[in-house]
Design an enzyme around this catalytic site. Structure first.
Site, mmCIF file in Angstrom:
data_model
loop_
_atom_site.group_PDB
_atom_site.id
_atom_site.type_symbol
_atom_site.label_atom_id
_atom_site.label_comp_id
_atom_site.label_asym_id
_atom_site.label_seq_id
_atom_site.Cartn_x
_atom_site.Cartn_y
_atom_site.Cartn_z
ATOM 1 N N CYS A 16 6.640 -1.724 -0.648
ATOM 2 C CA CYS A 16 6.424 -2.242 0.869
ATOM 3 C C CYS A 16 6.387 -0.970 1.845
ATOM 4 O O CYS A 16 6.885 -0.051 1.591
ATOM 5 C CB CYS A 16 7.251 -3.198 1.413
ATOM 6 S SG CYS A 16 8.745 -2.900 2.004
ATOM 7 N N HIS B 290 -6.961 2.298 -6.630
ATOM 8 C CA HIS B 290 -5.892 3.035 -7.019
ATOM 9 C C HIS B 290 -4.966 2.313 -8.038
ATOM 10 O O HIS B 290 -4.218 2.932 -8.719
ATOM 11 C CB HIS B 290 -4.896 3.362 -5.756
ATOM 12 C CG HIS B 290 -4.276 2.234 -5.097
ATOM 13 N ND1 HIS B 290 -2.933 2.200 -5.246
ATOM 14 C CD2 HIS B 290 -4.843 1.121 -4.430
ATOM 15 C CE1 HIS B 290 -2.406 0.950 -4.664
ATOM 16 N NE2 HIS B 290 -3.480 0.494 -3.892
HETATM 17 N N1 PLP Z 1 -2.762 -7.652 -5.061
HETATM 18 C C1 PLP Z 1 -1.954 -7.169 -6.243
HETATM 19 C C2 PLP Z 1 -1.632 -8.047 -6.943
HETATM 20 C C3 PLP Z 1 -1.444 -5.951 -5.920
HETATM 21 O O1 PLP Z 1 -0.500 -5.599 -6.705
HETATM 22 C C4 PLP Z 1 -1.645 -5.288 -4.737
HETATM 23 C C5 PLP Z 1 -1.032 -3.851 -4.554
HETATM 24 O O2 PLP Z 1 0.241 -3.854 -4.586
HETATM 25 C C6 PLP Z 1 -2.590 -5.793 -3.801
HETATM 26 C C7 PLP Z 1 -2.988 -6.995 -4.166
HETATM 27 C C8 PLP Z 1 -2.949 -4.842 -2.624
HETATM 28 O O3 PLP Z 1 -4.062 -3.790 -3.174
HETATM 29 P P1 PLP Z 1 -4.292 -2.670 -2.069
HETATM 30 O O4 PLP Z 1 -3.166 -1.518 -2.277
HETATM 31 O O5 PLP Z 1 -5.555 -1.846 -2.610
HETATM 32 O O6 PLP Z 1 -4.310 -2.929 -0.821
#
Ligand code: PLP
Length: 376
Positions: free
Chosen positions: A316, A191
């Site tokens: 969050c 996404h």
């Molecule tokens: N890592 C980073 C840098 C992110 O920005 C995010 C989401 O905000 C994630 C990991 C987590 O990804 P997901 O929403 O696909 O679990």
């Protein structure tokens, strides 16, 4: 007036190529693990998606393990490192899905621009106990890019594993470099690339496999149990390919120009606003901006009422806005509580800078109290 969505780092708008691929996969009845014709058709679609993601990252198809998203990819890699008995060292501005995966992780400090302190990392790696390092390619809140080549060299010298969270890279940085970062594992999320929510990948860039987080059926060759969400995975692969083609054709450069037009306008119209991480190389689409004295949550609400979506810190799940651990780690003091993130999506219209600047300047005029002149 239509809404102006400037929260791409939370989720990119769906790319049409992803919609088409996901919709087609919705009509595939079979389970990719079934041996009959319907199952084989589903398997074919899954393996095509894997080949496409692998080719984009410059890796072999066997190096792609599909997950539910970036969080699971990060958790899988770090659990594997911990299971090997390694100490985990993580950049202080890593995403919570990294920091909370291993609560005992040692945090490596960053400078005021959010760039990891390589000397501190080298010192931590001088400890002879085996280590694993987690450093992200680009920060979701500030856009700060990390010196991964240097981090990888330090890890190589110390025989430490390296996990790189590259969730914010698609459409912004060349994906072909991911396999050559020098990392053992790399996390991606659909996404964030303009794909559907609910898919992602852990790239096994060095051939090391951290072991499954989820056990059960033998899906993903035993590396990740659970029936593969084919529509999300097909949409993910299509989104990644579209994001990379769009970037290579100048999409990210266009966003950089829009972002820099916002910065230039701010310097004139709201000179007391403070852009963050200006000394670092940053993602083209991202601007982190503090308005001293005005709580970030208040700014997000004021801009929302003006039709503009931005965020404060990282989104969050509870919807609450907590002070950002990223900005705190950068030593920004009270500015950390008054910073918002503007992240331009691939769909950003040409008028985005003007509309944002008009709304932001109006908000600042309303909410920032003029400083009283000191009594003579
Ligand atoms: N890592 C980073 C840098 C992110 O920005 C995010 C989401 O905000 C994630 C990991 C987590 O990804 P997901 O929403 O696909 O679990």
């Amino acid at each position: 007036m239509s809404r102006l969505y400037l929260d791409a780092n939370a989720s990119e708008p769906l790319r049409p190529e992803a919609r088409t691929a996901a919709a087609a996969a919705l009509d595939v009845a079979g389970n990719p693990s079934s041996v009959h014709a319907e199952g084989r058709a589903a398997r074919r679609l899954l393996e095509e998606a894997r080949e496409s993601v692998a080719a984009l990252a410059g890796l072999a198809p066997a190096a792609v393990v599909f997950t539910s998203g970036g969080t699971e990819a990060n958790a899988t890699a770090l659990a594997g490192c911990a299971a090997e008995g390694r100490r985990v060292l993580a950049g202080a501005t890593e995403h919570d899905s990294v920091l909370r995966a291993i609560p005992a992780a040692e945090r490596i400090p960053v400078d005021r621009d959010g760039v990891i302190d390589l000397a501190a990392l080298a010192t931590a790696l001088a400890d002879p106990r085996p280590a694993a390092v987690a450093v992200m390619l680009a920060n979701n809140e500030t856009g700060t890019l990390q010196p991964i080549a240097e981090v990888a060299a330090l890890c190589r010298r110390a025989a430490a594993r390296l996990h790189v969270d590259a969730v914010q890279a698609p459409g912004r940085l060349p994906l072909g470099d991911l396999g050559a970062l020098g990392a053992d594992t790399v996390a991606l999320s659909a996404h964030k690339a303009g794909g559907p929510k609910g898919a992602g990948a852990l790239l096994l860039a060095s051939g090391w496999w951290p072991g499954p987080l989820l056990r059960g059926g033998g899906q993903e060759r035993g590396m990740r149990a659970g029936t593969e969400p084919l529509p999300a995975i097909a949409g993910f692969a299509a989104a990644l390919a579209a994001a990379e083609a769009w970037r290579a054709a100048g999409g990210a450069a266009r966003l950089r120009a829009l972002r820099d037009a916002i910065l230039a306008g701010l310097a004139v119209r709201v000179p007391h606003a403070v852009p963050i991480a200006m000394g670092a190389s940053r993602l083209a689409n991202t601007l982190c901006l503090a308005l001293p004295g005005v709580a970030a949550a208040t700014q997000v609400m004021a801009l929302d009422l003006a039709g503009i979506a931005v965020s404060a810190g990282s989104a969050c799940s509870s919807g609450k806005v907590a002070e950002s651990h990223v900005l705190r780690a950068m030593g920004l003091g009270p500015l950390a509580g008054s910073a918002i993130r503007v992240s331009l999506p691939w769909t950003a219209p040409e008028e985005a800078p003007r509309r944002f600047l008009d709304a932001y300047a109006a908000m600042a005029a309303r909410l920032v109290r003029p400083v009283e002149p000191a009594p003579a």
